[in-house]
Enzyme design. Structure first.
Site, short mmCIF file in Angstrom:
data_model
loop_
_atom_site.label_atom_id
_atom_site.label_comp_id
_atom_site.label_asym_id
_atom_site.label_seq_id
_atom_site.Cartn_x
_atom_site.Cartn_y
_atom_site.Cartn_z
N HIS A 222 0.82 -1.21 0.00
CA HIS A 222 0.00 0.00 0.00
C HIS A 222 0.85 1.26 0.00
O HIS A 222 0.34 2.38 0.12
CB HIS A 222 -0.90 -0.04 1.25
CG HIS A 222 -2.05 0.89 1.24
ND1 HIS A 222 -2.24 1.85 2.21
CD2 HIS A 222 -3.09 1.01 0.39
CE1 HIS A 222 -3.34 2.53 1.96
NE2 HIS A 222 -3.89 2.05 0.86
N LYS A 224 3.22 4.43 -1.14
CA LYS A 224 3.31 5.39 -2.25
C LYS A 224 4.58 6.19 -2.06
O LYS A 224 4.66 7.06 -1.20
CB LYS A 224 2.10 6.34 -2.28
CG LYS A 224 0.75 5.65 -2.51
CD LYS A 224 0.02 5.45 -1.23
CE LYS A 224 -1.35 4.83 -1.47
NZ LYS A 224 -1.97 4.40 -0.21
N ASP A 229 16.53 11.07 -8.32
CA ASP A 229 17.99 11.27 -8.20
C ASP A 229 18.51 11.07 -6.79
O ASP A 229 19.60 11.56 -6.45
CB ASP A 229 18.39 12.66 -8.72
CG ASP A 229 18.24 12.78 -10.24
OD1 ASP A 229 18.15 11.73 -10.91
OD2 ASP A 229 18.21 13.91 -10.74
N HIS A 400 -9.00 11.36 2.24
CA HIS A 400 -8.20 10.13 2.16
C HIS A 400 -6.89 10.29 2.94
O HIS A 400 -6.05 9.40 2.93
CB HIS A 400 -7.91 9.83 0.68
CG HIS A 400 -7.30 8.50 0.41
ND1 HIS A 400 -6.00 8.36 -0.04
CD2 HIS A 400 -7.81 7.24 0.49
CE1 HIS A 400 -5.74 7.07 -0.22
NE2 HIS A 400 -6.81 6.37 0.10
N LYS A 402 -3.97 10.44 5.72
CA LYS A 402 -3.60 9.58 6.84
C LYS A 402 -2.64 10.40 7.71
O LYS A 402 -1.41 10.29 7.60
CB LYS A 402 -2.90 8.30 6.35
CG LYS A 402 -3.76 7.44 5.40
CD LYS A 402 -3.43 7.73 3.97
CE LYS A 402 -4.01 6.71 3.00
NZ LYS A 402 -5.39 6.38 3.10
N ASP A 407 -0.11 17.72 19.85
CA ASP A 407 0.35 18.97 20.48
C ASP A 407 0.97 19.94 19.49
O ASP A 407 1.75 20.82 19.87
CB ASP A 407 1.36 18.65 21.60
CG ASP A 407 0.72 17.91 22.77
OD1 ASP A 407 -0.51 17.97 22.90
OD2 ASP A 407 1.47 17.26 23.53
#
Length: 482
Positions: A222, A224, A229, A400, A402, A407
């Protein structure tokens, strides 16, 4: 009828053997064990095949090995950093890093996550801005482009990216794309024909061994990640597809969070990509080369640890990081997630924080992309409302992101949702960030989204119809295996 009776008896015996296997040999979480036993009991034939596809346990398998880690000094750096933290002989670039040294130590020892303190970070919450930036960086690539996505679609965005990468490959830039076969199930390698012809390399993670049948359907990559470079890295929630630009009428505007990083943390992303690539590749393994790990040029001082987790890990690294962050909260917690299905340990940590007077804020979508997960989410949201948390339903499309911020000092952004699948079943990656400015920017994004959200109250939640309560109860019962 005798033949059918014999077949039924065989399946029932296999079902009993499988149940014993689940209980005594797999050593699963108790909730997941009971959920699977219910499936096997109520669906004795179908449940058997469901377990074959969804129930395998990879925990004891070590899938990712890359001996060249020693050549770039990662093992030596880890040992040195652990020792320096133990002896307090390490210099931290800001107070946030110092105040979270326990969290840093946990990730360092149990996940091999180096602390880097020379990073700069740009935050993207809009898909067009994120991909405009990525495309600019790819156009400027001189040596290599490494892309890894759970979903890579062959729509306008996907084809445009492939065309650009094909041109870069023709210029001599080494291009590699790793995609998850299940997440990118509509993708066919023929779409990469010109790119492969130009020297590009393409690999699929956990490909099907039989056409349309994949026995590892439950364990997907999952992550991404993008590396250009060895100097620029991207990590976050956006996949490759037009819907992530807000072009899918079903979801509308797509609200996500993604990071662009410069600094030594990019080396950690690069290492993760190489490990995943070499696991998937049978012909084109990547070996150590200095150009993959150039000297970082960032002059900023953001502290970052790149933390990964997966079903082959002994510990649930990212979830443990969430719990540690939550337990250390003194003022506020901000969470944005498309799915909110915490296990008992994280749910307790969040409830205790709310009951202790910490301002706990959780934002979820107002529309489902997975129905059972959606209603399970609402069930757990009810628990948090009872504890005094603030719940916001995002109404400007689909959220979507995450993201977890504590604090307004320490934060986590990556690919892991707050659900069992991300914690135990999927291969995930998150950046844990120790910096007031970055964390404040992320919390500001949450507060801006509050204007586009509806606040759910305990009184409103209590008035939900009986049919909704039934959906929640069934979905929550199945949540350990969703």
């Amino acid at each position: 009828m005798d033949i059918y009776s014999i077949m039924l008896t065989v399946f029932l015996v296999l079902n009993i053997i499988l149940a014993v296997f689940v209980i005594f040999l797999e050593r699963r979480d108790a909730g997941a064990t009971w959920a699977w036993l219910m499936v096997l009991f109520f669906l004795p034939l179908l449940g058997f095949f469901m377990y074959l596809f969804f129930g395998q346990n990879l925990t004891r398998r070590k899938m990712f090995q890359w001996e060249d880690r020693k050549k770039i000094g990662i093992d030596e750096l880890l040992t040195n950093q652990i020792q320096r933290i133990k002896t307090k002989d390490i210099r931290f670039s800001n107070d946030v890093i110092l105040n979270n040294k326990d969290l840093i130590y946990m990730h360092l020892v149990n996940n091999g996550s180096l602390l880097t303190q020379d990073n700069s970070v740009n935050i993207f919450t809009d898909g067009r801005q994120k991909f405009d930036s990525l495309i600019r960086d790819i156009k400027g690539a001189k040596d290599h482009v490494h892309l890894q996505y759970y979903i890579f679609k062959r729509d306008n965005l996907g084809r445009g990216l492939i065309n650009l990468l094909t041109e870069k490959a023709k210029e001599g830039v080494k291009v590699r794309i790793l995609y998850d076969e299940l997440g990118s199930r509509s993708l066919h390698k023929k779409v990469f024909k010109d790119l492969i012809g130009a020297g590009g390399e393409i690999e699929a993670f956990f490909p099907s061994r039989l056409h349309f049948i994949n026995l590892r359907i439950n364990y997907r990559n999952h992550r991404k990640i993008a590396i250009i470079d060895g100097k620029i890295g991207y990590v976050g929630g956006f996949n490759v597809g037009d819907e992530y630009l807000g072009l899918n009428p079903k979801f509308g505007y797509w609200r996500d969070t993604h990071l662009r990083i410069e600094g030594s943390a990019v080396h950690s992303l690069q290492t993760r990509f190489i490990l995943d690539w070499n696991q998937a590749s049978y012909r084109h393994d990547i070996y150590y080369a200095p150009e993959y790990f150039p000297i970082a040029s960032s002059t900023d001082s953001v502290g970052i640890q790149v933390v990964t987790s997966g079903p082959d890990s002994e510990w649930e690294q990212i979830k443990n990081g969430y719990i540690k962050m939550t337990s250390s909260a003194r003022k506020s917690i901000y969470i944005q997630t498309p799915y909110f299905i915490p296990d008992a340990s994280l749910l307790d940590a969040l409830r205790i924080a709310a009951l202790s007077g910490v301002e706990v804020n959780i934002m979820i979508p107002n529309k489902p992309d997975h129905m059972f997960v959606y209603w399970a989410t609402y069930s757990y949201i009810g628990e948090m409302l009872k504890a005094g948390a603030n719940i916001y339903i995002y109404e400007n499309g689909f959220i979507h992101a995450k993201t977890l911020i504590v604090d307004e000092e320490v934060s986590s952004v990556g690919t892991a949702n707050i659900d069992v699948r991300s914690f135990r079943l999927n291969f995930e990656v998150n950046a844990f960030i120790y910096d007031k400015e970055v964390s404040s920017s992320l919390s500001k994004g949450f507060k801006d989204d509050m204007a586009l959200s509806k606040k759910l109250t305990a009184a409103e939640y209590s008035k939900r119809p009986l049919v909704i309560k039934l959906k929640e109860s069934i979905s929550r019962l199945l949540s350990p295996i969703l």
